[in-house]
Design an enzyme around this catalytic site. Structure first.
Site, PDB file in Angstrom:
ATOM      1  CG  ASP A  37      -2.225   0.666   1.054  1.00 57.74           C
ATOM      2  OD1 ASP A  37      -2.197   1.896   1.034  1.00 57.74           O
ATOM      3  OD2 ASP A  37      -3.269   0.009   0.943  1.00 57.74           O
ATOM      4  CG  HIS A  62      -5.177   3.980   1.444  1.00 60.37           C
ATOM      5  ND1 HIS A  62      -4.710   2.741   1.071  1.00 60.37           N
ATOM      6  CD2 HIS A  62      -6.490   3.992   1.125  1.00 60.37           C
ATOM      7  CE1 HIS A  62      -5.706   2.035   0.545  1.00 60.37           C
ATOM      8  NE2 HIS A  62      -6.797   2.779   0.565  1.00 60.37           N
ATOM      9  CG  ASP A  76     -14.296 -13.706  -5.004  1.00 58.79           C
ATOM     10  OD1 ASP A  76     -14.805 -14.461  -5.851  1.00 58.79           O
ATOM     11  OD2 ASP A  76     -13.148 -13.243  -5.117  1.00 58.79           O
ATOM     12  CB  SER A 136      -8.262  25.665  -7.522  1.00 59.26           C
ATOM     13  OG  SER A 136      -9.140  24.576  -7.720  1.00 59.26           O
TER      14      SER A 136
END
Lengths: 127, 636
Positions: free
Chosen positions: B177, B224, B363, B385
């Site tokens: 990760d 994360h 699954d 922005s």
């Protein structure tokens, strides 16, 4: 408008952009999925992963791809090499050159992967 | 001969079977029962009209003995050695003199950990609570509003399982990760012990490797990976923060995604190979991409399969059917038998609105909304922005006088529609984007200065429409020393010069791309971030940049965050896989995959949406026994 309010606003933008699963004005919460990335198969420009035939020196890459300016070659193990070209001829041309050379087992783009938290209220960063 | 764990598993399985089989008239299974019971004993309540002598006679006739005769006609009965409790209960239930028959269940103190945020962890114990943790961190730290609160009982059924196993530390789980903050207070004690291990000549002193920086420090500069790691194995019952699926764990940190959460085939494959080579039994891949199949990535998962490693991955967060059209998402859509792909469920076990699904590719489902877990540090906004539009602070240059250059845009277009009547700020080239075309033979630059000092990491996120032919290019770059980042002899490219069109093409959804970049090389007071549109003789429709956001991260050891995503559902399954391997070390990867997939709980929202229609269920998976295969019978 606070940053978090902006978040809600921008999620609505995302829901309205082309490719969004549902259109605008549906009253969907800001959690409605953002548009799917419109560049399937996104890849790092000029970067390829080459698998050489076992026993082949990485120097073979220079002889095949130097015309595009070989910026770097990094061994990844298992006869895999990351190759960065200064000028990117595109995957088709890179693969065409590999197909004519017995020293190369396979070559493919260096595809981009992202962490997959849900974008929530703004920003993507994920699929 | 059964191992001790196999014996426990059989006890759990039998107890669950018996509990489920008890008809209401015979007395419902007791809610506090853990599923374990005393072997060689049953409890029977005879009808009140029977005398003690009659009760004893019936028991004796069954070949058993009365151990204790309780009040209200309850009798504790000893069975002869080898007699099945299940069979004995069944036999007594057929006797017309018997009102109730059941095992003599064992009771334990419920294994609820003392971690202060346990009450927020609905995935582990859904009481119908409202998840309301704060402060949230960063652009991803959000409370998912749907079904919060949700439905009590819609959870992983893990609390009773913790009476059987909480320690998975014998099983290495690789978190492939953004890295892991191995100093986080709930993770530092549960990291992989890498003492004595070297890789590329470096001693692995921080429980893993960094394939972004190519060094031995897999610190997380995004947040994360640390969140994922905490879901698997935040230390439980330590009176601190949260708990993971496993209270004790062995987390291998493998950094393959940068501070913006982005990586490539080459880094991910290296990370998987590293994890396999160093003994991981479970690999968590909370990452993905929509696109064509990736043979090298697939080979890495096959290599993991050949080493008996379970790989768990995220379905994706586009809210689409991965099996339809061009929606295939990898690695989810790979088909190796050691691969489990996971969708996200909300607090009422509805499919989360963002979650991908796929009747042949995805699954199982697992909790994936409002997941509180460990985090790498605190986030702050360095530039937005929408708060500071492109009219302020941007410097733009062009080498051709005929070029409009980059221009602040507040127009109206279906491509960037107004929100609540207000235009969304953008920066475009040409100024009359999206209908105009850019000037020929010009280098147009635009850049903004941001203060990124005093933080550990920063990342750039934006949306970009780009239509540039192959005799031109568009690029992003940064400069830690300020000024036009493209003025340097070797610009520090965030996105190397690239083109998008083979012939001039008007902007459309196909030219819309999210862009992100790691700004960790620009952590100065005068960092400049900019973009360049370089054009050749061919004119095209140019580019528009909007929703530009720069986020910083300052590491610490005590932050938690609420995130949502199939990324968060995935480690729930990885943790369960580790628990199953730890519970029965003789299990193969296929045993574990079967126990997770087939031992799950049917959920209506997943029916027809996944290969199993099941949400994961820890107790059922612990009790799941794969049906025997390869048996044959000869009829005489």
């Amino acid at each position: 408008m606070t940053a978090r309010q902006w978040c809600g606003v921008l999620a609505m933008i995302a829901a309205c952009l082309p490719g969004a699963v549902a259109g605008c004005g549906t009253g969907l919460p800001p959690w409605h999925p953002r548009p799917a990335p419109q560049a399937p198969g996104a890849r790092r420009p000029g970067t390829y992963v080459v698998t050489l035939v076992p026993g082949t020196s990485a120097a073979a890459l220079a002889s095949i791809y130097s015309r595009y300016g070989l910026r770097s070659v990094t061994a990844l193990g298992h006869d895999h090499y990351r190759m960065v070209l200064r000028q990117d001829p595109g995957p088709e041309q890179v693969q065409a050159l590999a197909a004519g050379d017995r020293r190369i087992q396979a070559v493919q783009p260096d595809f981009i992967y992202r962490a997959t938290p849900a974008p929530g209220i703004r920003h993507f960063g994920a699929d | 001969m059964c191992s001790s764990n196999t014996g426990k598993l059989l006890q759990i399985a039998a107890g669950m079977l018996l509990g489920i089989a008890v008809p209401a008239a015979q007395g419902a299974p007791l809610q506090a029962a853990t599923g374990q019971y005393v072997p060689g004993e049953v409890l029977v309540r005879f009808h009140q009209s029977l005398t003690a002598a009659k009760r004893a006679a019936i028991v004796s006739a069954m070949g058993n003995a009365v151990r204790t005769d309780y009040r209200n006609s309850w009798v504790r009965i000893s069975l002869p050695t080898g007699r099945s409790v299940r069979q004995a209960v069944a036999d007594y239930r057929t006797d017309p003199d018997v009102a109730v028959a059941q095992p003599n269940y064992r009771y334990h103190a419920m294994a609820v950990p003392d971690d202060p945020y346990f009450g927020e962890l609905w995935a582990f114990q859904n009481t119908g609570q409202t998840v309301s943790y704060s402060p949230l961190q960063g652009v991803y730290g959000q409370i998912y509003p749907t079904h919060n609160p949700g439905t009590a009982g819609d959870d992983m059924d893990i609390v009773p399982a913790w009476s059987h196993i909480t320690d998975c530390s014998r099983v290495i789980v690789a978190v492939v990760d953004t890295g892991v903050n191995y100093n986080q207070q709930d993770l530092s004690g549960n990291m992989w012990n890498s003492a004595g291990v070297t890789y590329n000549g470096a001693s692995l002193v921080h429980s893993g490797y960094n394939f972004i920086g190519n060094n031995n420090d897999p610190m997380d500069y995004n947040g994360h990976g640390t969140h994922v790691a905490g879901i698997i194995g935040a230390e439980g019952n330590n009176a601190s923060g949260t708990t993971g699926v496993c209270w004790k764990a062995s987390i291998m940190a493998v950094r393959v995604l940068d501070a913006s959460g982005s990586g490539t085939t080459s880094s991910v494959v290296q990370g998987i190979d590293f994890a396999v080579a160093n003994g991981a039994k479970v690999i968590n891949l909370s990452l993905g991409a929509n696109g064509p199949s990736d043979p090298l990535f697939s080979d890495a998962i096959t290599n993991a399969e050949n080493s008996g490693v379970v790989v768990v991955t995220a379905a994706g967060n586009n809210g689409v059917d991965n099996d339809s059209g061009n929606n295939a998402t990898y690695p989810c859509d790979f088909s190796q038998p050691n691969l489990i792909c996971v969708a996200a469920l909300d607090q009422s076990y509805s499919l989360a609105s963002f979650s991908d699904w796929g009747p042949t590719s995805v699954d199982v489902g697992a909790p994936g909304t409002n997941i509180l877990s460990t985090y790498a540090g605190t986030n702050a906004t360095a530039y937005d922005s929408n708060a500071t539009p492109f009219t302020s602070g941007w410097t733009e240059t062009e080498t051709s006088a005929s070029s409009s250059g980059w221009t602040p845009w507040t127009g109206s277009s279906p491509l960037i529609p107004p929100v609540n009547g207000a235009p969304v700020p953008a920066l475009t080239d040409p100024s009359n984007w999206p209908s105009g075309v850019y000037a020929s033979n010009t280098d147009d630059d635009a850049y903004q200065t941001v203060n990124l000092s005093g933080v550990n990491a920063a990342a750039f996120y934006a949306y970009l429409y780009a239509n540039v032919t192959s005799d031109g290019s568009i690029a992003l770059a940064c400069s830690p020393t300020g000024g036009d980042p493209f003025a340097a002899a070797s610009p520090d490219y965030l996105i190397a010069p690239t083109y998008t069109d083979t012939a001039p093409t008007a902007p459309s959804g196909a030219s819309f791309i999210p862009v992100s970049a790691d700004l960790s090389g620009c952590l100065t007071t005068g960092c400049t971030v900019g973009l360049r549109l370089a054009t050749g003789p061919t004119q095209d429709y140019g580019a528009a940049l909007f929703d530009l956001y720069i986020e910083t991260l300052t590491l610490n050891t005590s932050t938690y965050n609420v995130l949502n995503g199939t990324s968060m559902a995935t480690p729930e399954v990885s943790g369960l896989a580790a628990m199953l391997f730890a519970f029965n070390p003789l299990d193969t990867y296929s045993d574990v995959v079967n126990a997770i997939e087939q031992g799950g709980r049917p959920v209506a929202s997943l029916a027809g949406m996944t290969t199993t229609g099941n949400a994961i269920d820890v107790m059922k998976s612990l009790a799941y026994l794969s049906p025997p295969t390869g048996l044959s019978a000869t009829v005489h």
